[in-house]
Design a protein around this motif. Structure first.
Motif, PDB file in Angstrom:
ATOM      1  N   GLY A   1       0.794  -1.221   0.000  1.00 41.73           N
ATOM      2  CA  GLY A   1       0.000   0.000   0.000  1.00 41.73           C
ATOM      3  C   GLY A   1       0.825   1.268   0.000  1.00 41.73           C
ATOM      4  N   LEU A   2       1.967   1.241  -0.671  1.00 43.19           N
ATOM      5  CA  LEU A   2       2.831   2.417  -0.729  1.00 43.19           C
ATOM      6  C   LEU A   2       2.427   3.315  -1.890  1.00 43.19           C
ATOM      7  N   SER A   3       2.635   4.606  -1.694  1.00 44.26           N
ATOM      8  CA  SER A   3       2.300   5.573  -2.733  1.00 44.26           C
ATOM      9  C   SER A   3       3.362   5.585  -3.818  1.00 44.26           C
ATOM     10  N   ASP A   4       3.157   6.442  -4.832  1.00 40.69           N
ATOM     11  CA  ASP A   4       4.173   6.569  -5.880  1.00 40.69           C
ATOM     12  C   ASP A   4       5.175   7.687  -5.579  1.00 40.69           C
ATOM     13  N   LYS A   5       5.136   8.228  -4.346  1.00 36.81           N
ATOM     14  CA  LYS A   5       6.125   9.223  -3.932  1.00 36.81           C
ATOM     15  C   LYS A   5       7.501   8.577  -3.843  1.00 36.81           C
ATOM     16  N   LYS A   6       8.552   9.378  -3.954  1.00 35.59           N
ATOM     17  CA  LYS A   6       9.905   8.855  -3.754  1.00 35.59           C
ATOM     18  C   LYS A   6      10.036   8.347  -2.322  1.00 35.59           C
ATOM     19  N   LEU A   7      10.706   7.224  -2.190  1.00 27.43           N
ATOM     20  CA  LEU A   7      10.754   6.525  -0.903  1.00 27.43           C
ATOM     21  C   LEU A   7      12.065   6.818  -0.167  1.00 27.43           C
ATOM     22  N   VAL A   8      11.954   7.098   1.127  1.00 27.99           N
ATOM     23  CA  VAL A   8      13.124   7.256   1.993  1.00 27.99           C
ATOM     24  C   VAL A   8      13.115   6.109   2.999  1.00 27.99           C
ATOM     25  N   ALA A   9      14.186   5.305   2.995  1.00 29.87           N
ATOM     26  CA  ALA A   9      14.295   4.157   3.892  1.00 29.87           C
ATOM     27  C   ALA A   9      14.839   4.589   5.248  1.00 29.87           C
ATOM     28  N   LEU A  10      14.241   4.065   6.305  1.00 36.27           N
ATOM     29  CA  LEU A  10      14.720   4.302   7.666  1.00 36.27           C
ATOM     30  C   LEU A  10      15.186   2.970   8.238  1.00 36.27           C
ATOM     31  N   LEU A  11      16.485   2.866   8.514  1.00 39.98           N
ATOM     32  CA  LEU A  11      17.061   1.639   9.054  1.00 39.98           C
ATOM     33  C   LEU A  11      17.663   1.948  10.429  1.00 39.98           C
ATOM     34  N   PRO A  12      16.856   1.809  11.493  1.00 37.47           N
ATOM     35  CA  PRO A  12      17.304   2.224  12.827  1.00 37.47           C
ATOM     36  C   PRO A  12      18.084   1.172  13.609  1.00 37.47           C
ATOM     37  N   GLY A  13      18.484   0.088  12.942  1.00 36.02           N
ATOM     38  CA  GLY A  13      19.275  -0.933  13.633  1.00 36.02           C
ATOM     39  C   GLY A  13      18.432  -2.122  14.044  1.00 36.02           C
ATOM     40  N   SER A  14      19.086  -3.072  14.688  1.00 31.97           N
ATOM     41  CA  SER A  14      18.422  -4.324  15.059  1.00 31.97           C
ATOM     42  C   SER A  14      18.447  -4.602  16.553  1.00 31.97           C
ATOM     43  N   ARG A  15      19.061  -3.698  17.321  1.00 34.47           N
ATOM     44  CA  ARG A  15      19.121  -3.882  18.770  1.00 34.47           C
ATOM     45  C   ARG A  15      18.278  -2.823  19.464  1.00 34.47           C
ATOM     46  N   HIS A  16      17.763  -3.187  20.626  1.00 36.74           N
ATOM     47  CA  HIS A  16      16.889  -2.270  21.361  1.00 36.74           C
ATOM     48  C   HIS A  16      17.548  -0.923  21.583  1.00 36.74           C
ATOM     49  N   GLN A  17      18.818  -0.942  22.008  1.00 33.83           N
ATOM     50  CA  GLN A  17      19.467   0.335  22.349  1.00 33.83           C
ATOM     51  C   GLN A  17      19.669   1.225  21.136  1.00 33.83           C
ATOM     52  N   GLU A  18      19.856   0.622  19.948  1.00 34.81           N
ATOM     53  CA  GLU A  18      19.968   1.416  18.723  1.00 34.81           C
ATOM     54  C   GLU A  18      18.615   2.028  18.364  1.00 34.81           C
ATOM     55  N   ILE A  19      17.602   1.189  18.331  1.00 34.61           N
ATOM     56  CA  ILE A  19      16.268   1.638  17.920  1.00 34.61           C
ATOM     57  C   ILE A  19      15.750   2.733  18.848  1.00 34.61           C
ATOM     58  N   SER A  20      15.912   2.521  20.162  1.00 36.70           N
ATOM     59  CA  SER A  20      15.369   3.496  21.120  1.00 36.70           C
ATOM     60  C   SER A  20      16.051   4.856  21.022  1.00 36.70           C
ATOM     61  N   ARG A  21      17.305   4.877  20.606  1.00 36.09           N
ATOM     62  CA  ARG A  21      18.047   6.139  20.543  1.00 36.09           C
ATOM     63  C   ARG A  21      18.007   6.813  19.179  1.00 36.09           C
ATOM     64  N   LEU A  22      17.743   6.041  18.129  1.00 35.77           N
ATOM     65  CA  LEU A  22      17.795   6.596  16.775  1.00 35.77           C
ATOM     66  C   LEU A  22      16.419   6.786  16.131  1.00 35.77           C
ATOM     67  N   LEU A  23      15.494   5.865  16.397  1.00 36.21           N
ATOM     68  CA  LEU A  23      14.221   5.894  15.689  1.00 36.21           C
ATOM     69  C   LEU A  23      13.373   7.139  15.971  1.00 36.21           C
ATOM     70  N   PRO A  24      13.296   7.646  17.216  1.00 43.09           N
ATOM     71  CA  PRO A  24      12.446   8.825  17.441  1.00 43.09           C
ATOM     72  C   PRO A  24      12.781  10.006  16.521  1.00 43.09           C
ATOM     73  N   ASP A  25      14.064  10.291  16.318  1.00 41.85           N
ATOM     74  CA  ASP A  25      14.428  11.396  15.431  1.00 41.85           C
ATOM     75  C   ASP A  25      14.169  11.050  13.971  1.00 41.85           C
ATOM     76  N   MET A  26      14.294   9.781  13.608  1.00 45.72           N
ATOM     77  CA  MET A  26      13.971   9.377  12.236  1.00 45.72           C
ATOM     78  C   MET A  26      12.488   9.618  11.952  1.00 45.72           C
ATOM     79  N   ILE A  27      11.650   9.282  12.920  1.00 43.74           N
ATOM     80  CA  ILE A  27      10.209   9.493  12.762  1.00 43.74           C
ATOM     81  C   ILE A  27       9.897  10.982  12.694  1.00 43.74           C
TER      82      ILE A  27
END
Length: 324
Positions: free
Chosen positions: A150-176
């Protein structure tokens, strides 16, 4: 016959699982110290398992803090010890090479510059190519990927915040948060297989961003740009020819210790292999909304900047030697 301390891909290939690696991975100086008892129990269990099973050869893969101790035990028991993916001894405490020479029979490297590094210590090692090149070469993109999810035809930006809890918790909020600033682009998060949707929901809080699991390569094959946590994914992103900005934010004490002992100009594999700044690295306080936004703007809207990065990606591929 194989018996292993490993993960789901090893299970899929057959053999006998002794312990899953998800119970063993701790990253960062502070995090390791906090889990020393667990690590010690895992080491003891692994040594006892090897001793009881009596294999013909011990094959160690990456994970140096743990595996170099297992190498020592294996060598003391008279077993052949092979090590795939060199410990990053070129980054800090280079004298560990002496231990590797003593306890490892055959070392197989996946970064080309490591051959010359070890030669400087009187050790012959093999560069056997980088497995990511083969994984990407074997990958078959889903032609209906956007429609399926269900993705649009807009250009896509990938967000890869890591695979460990400590990476995701520290990086994902700013990515969002950064995604909210670019409504004309579709942002998609590559979810780590060890987490469920509910874990990410605490960060998404209703944000209109797609979260997809087991689809990282499809996301990258459709991406126009990416924000990536430092690690293997930085190289994968480059090999998919996706301009990226690399981010990392860790425990303050762990980072302070790392900066005191690690003697490297860069943290991303792309820059390390090329021995130059190819992709921008935003580490600790530099990983901020303002700087993320500035770099993403360059990647999206500065054609010469973007083209230079893509040209360097081609040189990177040449240095790695191609697939096979």
């Amino acid at each position: 016959e194989f018996r292993f301390f490993g993960g789901d891909k090893m299970v899929a290939e057959g053999g006998e699982l002794a312990k899953h690696y998800s119970e063993m991975a701790f990253m960062g100086f502070v995090e390791v110290v906090a889990n020393l008892r667990t690590i010690s129990r895992n080491l003891k269990a692994c040594k006892e398992d090897i001793s009881a099973w009596k294999p013909d050869v011990v094959i160690l893969i990456d994970f140096p803090g743990f595996n170099l101790r297992i190498a020592e035990a294996g060598k003391a028991a008279g077993l052949m010890v092979c090590y795939y993916i060199s410990p990053k001894v070129w980054a800090w405490n280079q004298k560990r090479v002496l231990k590797i020479k003593r306890v490892v029979d055959h070392l197989f490297c996946i970064l080309p510059f490591e051959v010359d590094f070890y030669k400087g210590w009187g050790m012959d090692v093999d560069y056997v190519g980088n497995p990511l090149l083969d994984a990407i070469s074997d990958f078959k993109a889903d032609p209906d990927f956007r429609k399926t999810h269900g993705l649009s035809d807009k250009k896509l930006v990938a967000l890869l915040p890591g695979s460990r809890h400590q990476e995701i918790s520290r990086l994902l909020p700013d990515m969002i948060a950064i995604a909210q600033k670019w409504p004309d682009y579709e942002f998609v998060i590559a979810g780590a297989p060890t987490f469920k949707q509910a874990y990410y929901d605490r960060y998404l809080k209703g944000a209109d961003i797609k979260l997809l699991f087991d689809a990282t390569y499809d996301i990258l094959s459709n991406a126009h740009a990416a924000i990536v946590a430092s690690g293997t994914a930085t190289l994968e992103t480059a090999l998919f020819n996706v301009p990226e900005v690399v981010g990392y934010r860790g425990n303050i004490l762990s980072i302070a210790i790392a900066r005191a002992v690690v003697k490297l100009k860069w943290i991303s594999l792309v820059n390390l292999i090329m021995d130059q700044t190819v992709v921008k690295e935003l580490v600790q306080p530099d990983y901020s909304l303002e700087k993320l936004n500035d770099e993403l703007d360059k990647i999206l809207n500065d054609p010469p900047y973007r083209e230079k990065m893509l040209e360097n990606y081609q040189r990177l591929y040449g240095k790695l030697g191609g697939e096979g």
